[in-house]
Motif scaffolding. Structure first.
Motif, short mmCIF file in Angstrom:
data_model
loop_
_atom_site.label_atom_id
_atom_site.label_comp_id
_atom_site.label_asym_id
_atom_site.label_seq_id
_atom_site.Cartn_x
_atom_site.Cartn_y
_atom_site.Cartn_z
N ILE A 129 29.10 -13.38 21.17
CA ILE A 129 28.01 -12.69 21.52
C ILE A 129 28.23 -11.14 20.85
O ILE A 129 27.43 -10.44 20.29
N VAL A 130 29.48 -10.58 21.16
CA VAL A 130 29.79 -9.13 20.96
C VAL A 130 29.84 -8.88 19.48
O VAL A 130 29.29 -8.02 18.83
N MET A 131 30.54 -10.05 18.72
CA MET A 131 30.84 -9.96 17.46
C MET A 131 29.20 -10.16 16.49
O MET A 131 29.03 -9.35 15.63
N ARG A 132 28.48 -10.96 17.31
CA ARG A 132 27.25 -11.29 16.49
C ARG A 132 26.32 -10.16 16.76
O ARG A 132 25.79 -9.80 15.84
N SER A 133 26.29 -9.66 18.03
CA SER A 133 25.22 -8.51 18.07
C SER A 133 25.69 -7.32 17.41
O SER A 133 24.76 -6.45 17.05
N ALA A 134 26.89 -7.16 17.15
CA ALA A 134 27.41 -5.90 16.49
C ALA A 134 26.91 -6.06 15.03
O ALA A 134 26.55 -5.06 14.21
N ARG A 135 27.24 -7.19 14.49
CA ARG A 135 26.83 -7.49 13.09
C ARG A 135 25.17 -7.55 12.94
O ARG A 135 24.73 -6.78 11.95
N ASP A 136 24.51 -8.06 13.92
CA ASP A 136 23.16 -8.01 13.84
C ASP A 136 22.51 -6.59 14.02
O ASP A 136 21.58 -5.96 13.47
N LEU A 137 23.21 -5.56 14.68
CA LEU A 137 22.79 -4.30 14.87
C LEU A 137 22.75 -3.60 13.71
O LEU A 137 22.11 -2.61 13.18
N GLU A 138 24.26 -3.86 13.02
CA GLU A 138 24.41 -3.05 11.79
C GLU A 138 23.32 -3.76 10.73
O GLU A 138 22.76 -2.75 9.99
N THR A 139 23.06 -4.92 10.73
CA THR A 139 22.23 -5.45 9.60
C THR A 139 20.69 -4.74 10.05
O THR A 139 19.83 -4.41 9.10
N HIS A 140 20.39 -4.73 11.23
CA HIS A 140 18.88 -4.24 11.75
C HIS A 140 18.90 -2.61 11.26
O HIS A 140 17.84 -2.50 10.87
N GLN A 141 19.90 -2.23 11.50
CA GLN A 141 20.01 -0.50 11.32
C GLN A 141 19.79 -0.22 9.84
O GLN A 141 19.19 0.65 9.39
N MET A 142 20.31 -1.13 8.95
CA MET A 142 20.06 -0.89 7.62
C MET A 142 18.66 -1.30 6.99
O MET A 142 18.18 -0.59 5.96
N LYS A 143 18.03 -2.02 7.74
CA LYS A 143 16.54 -2.43 7.20
C LYS A 143 15.44 -1.66 8.08
O LYS A 143 14.38 -1.51 7.58
#
Length: 62
Positions: A17-31
């Motif tokens: 969850i930690v790894m996936r949510s960090a990646r999801d947040l980074e992707t979200h912030q780019m878009k």
């Protein structure tokens, strides 16, 4: 009343969850336009960050 010891499966799930949510947040912030604005974060970004923080707290990382 204390909680039971965390087993390897639970720890693995929380780390995922930690790894996936960090990646999801980074992707979200780019878009997301509001999230790209300094000092602003939208509701979705806030929810992703909260999920990450909760998982880290459960693991004792934060």
């Amino acid at each position: 009343m204390s909680s039971p010891e965390m087993g390897p499966a639970e720890e693995y799930a929380l780390r995922s969850i930690v790894m996936r949510s960090a990646r999801d947040l980074e992707t979200h912030q780019m878009k997301c336009v509001p999230c790209r604005t300094p000092g602003v974060i939208c509701g979705t970004g806030t929810n992703i960050a909260a999920t990450n923080a909760d998982a880290k707290r459960a693991l004792g990382i934060e």
